[in-house]
Write a protein that holds these residues in place. Structure first.
Motif, PDB file in Angstrom:
ATOM      1  N   PHE A  78      35.915  43.855  30.998  1.00 39.67           N
ATOM      2  CA  PHE A  78      37.151  44.485  30.534  1.00 39.67           C
ATOM      3  C   PHE A  78      37.272  44.499  29.009  1.00 39.67           C
ATOM      4  CE2 PHE A  78      38.187  43.268  34.899  1.00 39.67           C
ATOM      5  CZ  PHE A  78      38.739  44.456  35.375  1.00 39.67           C
ATOM      6  N   GLY A  79      36.458  43.713  28.319  1.00 40.23           N
ATOM      7  CA  GLY A  79      36.443  43.764  26.867  1.00 40.23           C
ATOM      8  C   GLY A  79      37.118  42.618  26.161  1.00 40.23           C
ATOM      9  N   SER A  80      38.091  41.961  26.790  1.00 41.89           N
ATOM     10  CA  SER A  80      38.789  40.840  26.161  1.00 41.89           C
ATOM     11  C   SER A  80      39.575  40.089  27.229  1.00 41.89           C
ATOM     12  CB  SER A  80      39.740  41.318  25.066  1.00 41.89           C
ATOM     13  OG  SER A  80      40.833  42.042  25.624  1.00 41.89           O
ATOM     14  N   PHE A  81      40.004  38.876  26.882  1.00 47.63           N
ATOM     15  CA  PHE A  81      40.825  38.082  27.789  1.00 47.63           C
ATOM     16  C   PHE A  81      42.147  38.782  28.068  1.00 47.63           C
ATOM     17  CE2 PHE A  81      43.733  34.170  28.115  1.00 47.63           C
ATOM     18  CZ  PHE A  81      43.531  34.040  29.482  1.00 47.63           C
ATOM     19  N   SER A  82      42.783  39.326  27.023  1.00 45.28           N
ATOM     20  CA  SER A  82      44.063  40.004  27.222  1.00 45.28           C
ATOM     21  C   SER A  82      43.901  41.244  28.095  1.00 45.28           C
ATOM     22  CB  SER A  82      44.683  40.398  25.876  1.00 45.28           C
ATOM     23  OG  SER A  82      43.841  41.281  25.162  1.00 45.28           O
ATOM     24  N   ALA A  83      42.775  41.942  27.961  1.00 43.61           N
ATOM     25  CA  ALA A  83      42.542  43.122  28.803  1.00 43.61           C
ATOM     26  C   ALA A  83      42.365  42.728  30.266  1.00 43.61           C
ATOM     27  CB  ALA A  83      41.314  43.884  28.307  1.00 43.61           C
ATOM     28  N   VAL A  84      41.770  41.569  30.511  1.00 41.35           N
ATOM     29  CA  VAL A  84      41.654  41.074  31.888  1.00 41.35           C
ATOM     30  C   VAL A  84      43.045  40.891  32.481  1.00 41.35           C
ATOM     31  CG1 VAL A  84      40.934  39.135  33.337  1.00 41.35           C
ATOM     32  CG2 VAL A  84      39.417  39.972  31.543  1.00 41.35           C
ATOM     33  N   ALA A  89      45.520  44.030  39.987  1.00 47.06           N
ATOM     34  CA  ALA A  89      44.818  43.178  40.938  1.00 47.06           C
ATOM     35  C   ALA A  89      43.645  43.927  41.569  1.00 47.06           C
ATOM     36  CB  ALA A  89      45.785  42.690  42.012  1.00 47.06           C
ATOM     37  N   GLU A  90      43.828  45.219  41.823  1.00 46.77           N
ATOM     38  CA  GLU A  90      42.752  46.012  42.433  1.00 46.77           C
ATOM     39  C   GLU A  90      41.550  46.112  41.501  1.00 46.77           C
ATOM     40  OE1 GLU A  90      45.900  46.903  42.197  1.00 46.77           O
ATOM     41  OE2 GLU A  90      46.556  46.835  44.295  1.00 46.77           O
ATOM     42  N   GLY A  96      34.974  41.795  40.740  1.00 50.46           N
ATOM     43  CA  GLY A  96      34.368  40.565  41.232  1.00 50.46           C
ATOM     44  C   GLY A  96      35.296  39.391  41.430  1.00 50.46           C
ATOM     45  N   ALA A  97      36.551  39.484  40.984  1.00 51.12           N
ATOM     46  CA  ALA A  97      37.473  38.364  41.152  1.00 51.12           C
ATOM     47  C   ALA A  97      37.948  38.293  42.605  1.00 51.12           C
ATOM     48  CB  ALA A  97      38.681  38.526  40.229  1.00 51.12           C
ATOM     49  N   PRO A  98      38.020  37.098  43.190  1.00 48.51           N
ATOM     50  CA  PRO A  98      38.582  36.976  44.539  1.00 48.51           C
ATOM     51  C   PRO A  98      40.023  37.486  44.550  1.00 48.51           C
ATOM     52  CG  PRO A  98      37.494  34.940  43.873  1.00 48.51           C
ATOM     53  CD  PRO A  98      37.568  35.797  42.652  1.00 48.51           C
ATOM     54  N   ARG A  99      40.492  37.908  45.714  1.00 42.94           N
ATOM     55  CA  ARG A  99      41.826  38.525  45.799  1.00 42.94           C
ATOM     56  C   ARG A  99      42.929  37.587  45.300  1.00 42.94           C
ATOM     57  NH1 ARG A  99      41.949  43.391  47.979  1.00 42.94           N
ATOM     58  NH2 ARG A  99      40.228  44.082  49.329  1.00 42.94           N
ATOM     59  N   GLY A 100      42.838  36.296  45.653  1.00 47.79           N
ATOM     60  CA  GLY A 100      43.870  35.361  45.220  1.00 47.79           C
ATOM     61  C   GLY A 100      43.917  35.238  43.709  1.00 47.79           C
ATOM     62  N   SER A 101      42.766  35.089  43.074  1.00 47.08           N
ATOM     63  CA  SER A 101      42.713  34.994  41.623  1.00 47.08           C
ATOM     64  C   SER A 101      43.135  36.294  40.967  1.00 47.08           C
ATOM     65  CB  SER A 101      41.292  34.642  41.172  1.00 47.08           C
ATOM     66  OG  SER A 101      40.910  33.373  41.640  1.00 47.08           O
ATOM     67  N   ALA A 102      42.733  37.419  41.551  1.00 50.88           N
ATOM     68  CA  ALA A 102      43.101  38.723  40.991  1.00 50.88           C
ATOM     69  C   ALA A 102      44.615  38.909  40.990  1.00 50.88           C
ATOM     70  CB  ALA A 102      42.425  39.841  41.778  1.00 50.88           C
ATOM     71  N   ALA A 103      45.261  38.540  42.093  1.00 59.12           N
ATOM     72  CA  ALA A 103      46.713  38.667  42.175  1.00 59.12           C
ATOM     73  C   ALA A 103      47.391  37.759  41.155  1.00 59.12           C
ATOM     74  CB  ALA A 103      47.187  38.334  43.587  1.00 59.12           C
ATOM     75  N   LEU A 104      46.908  36.519  41.041  1.00 60.60           N
ATOM     76  CA  LEU A 104      47.498  35.576  40.089  1.00 60.60           C
ATOM     77  C   LEU A 104      47.383  36.093  38.659  1.00 60.60           C
ATOM     78  CD1 LEU A 104      48.670  32.798  39.345  1.00 60.60           C
ATOM     79  CD2 LEU A 104      46.334  31.911  39.340  1.00 60.60           C
TER      80      LEU A 104
END
Length: 255
Positions: A78-84, A89-90, A96-104
């Protein structure tokens, strides 16, 4: 007894392939959760690198495996921590992030906005040029481009909420302007803002004065509509890179 196979690391590539060099030359495994927790308990989270903060956020969705490779891969992608954290979540799950981590992670900007809004003593003051430009050149430094930021302020010009809005390429058409102004002012009422500043972060290399000229219909529309809801528009800024910026307020003699 045969050794159990470890699940493969997620190492997504940069969108579209090629482009800028990734932030990390290697995403190989290193470090352990226990050591990470001990560091935070002993010294707080302020001393952690961006990828280490993301690594700890990923603990939620990755119960046992080392999360450092995935954290670095997501920042590369994504280019940076803030962009992540600004990603949906999608998009995070697709990278590659698990769904739980992506939602968080996708909800953290909303949580941060609530903390800023509730902690009035910690809210930055943006009522003069120096403080406003300092905020734009620090807090927004790593923000993805192009995008529009809306800074909602209270009656003392302290920041209530800083939110990103989608902003396409070139001059927006009349319908886009109308919808954007309506959504911005509706949000101003929701957070009980007394004033706002809009900040356009154009693509790298664009001339800030040309971008401001293209934003003129939006600036005119929001200046006309905001007073009807008792909201002041302090300024519309275009913040480029390497210190380049310009102000709609400074260009308008009747502001």
């Amino acid at each position: 007894m045969a050794k159990a196979k470890m699940p493969p690391d997620h190492t997504p590539t940069a969108p579209g392939g090629g482009g800028a060099a990734p932030a990390f030359a290697s995403t190989g495994p290193a470090g352990h959760r226990k050591r990470m927790r001990q560091r935070v308990l002993a010294h707080g989270a302020g001393g952690l690198a961006d990828y280490e903060l993301l690594e700890m956020l990923l603990f939620y969705g990755v119960p046992r495996r080392d999360t450092k490779p995935l954290a670095k891969s997501l920042i590369n992608h994504f280019g940076s921590f803030s962009a992540v954290l600004d990603s949906s979540a999608e998009a995070l799950h697709g990278a590659g992030a698990p769904r739980g981590s992506a939602a968080l992670c996708s909800h953290l900007p909303d949580v941060a906005a609530c903390l800023v809004r509730d902690g009035s003593s910690q809210r930055p003051y943006l009522g003069d040029w120096d403080s406003l430009l300092h905020y734009c050149n620090t807090a927004l430094l790593a923000a993805s481009r192009p995008q529009m930021r809306v800074l909602y302020l209270d009656s003392r010009n302290a920041l209530l909420v800083d939110e990103a809005r989608a902003w396409g390429h070139g001059t927006p058409d009349a319908e886009t302007v109308r919808l954007s102004v309506g959504q911005i002012l509706q949000r101003a009422l929701e957070v009980q803002a007394s004033a706002l500043v809009t900040v356009h972060l154009p693509e790298p290399g664009q001339d800030v004065h040309a971008v401001l000229k293209g934003d003129a219909p939006f600036v005119t529309a929001i200046r006309k509509a905001a007073p009807l809801l008792a909201v002041s528009v302090h300024d519309h800024l275009v913040i480029g890179q390497k210190g380049a910026w310009c102000s709609a307020r400074q260009q308008e003699t009747d502001w």
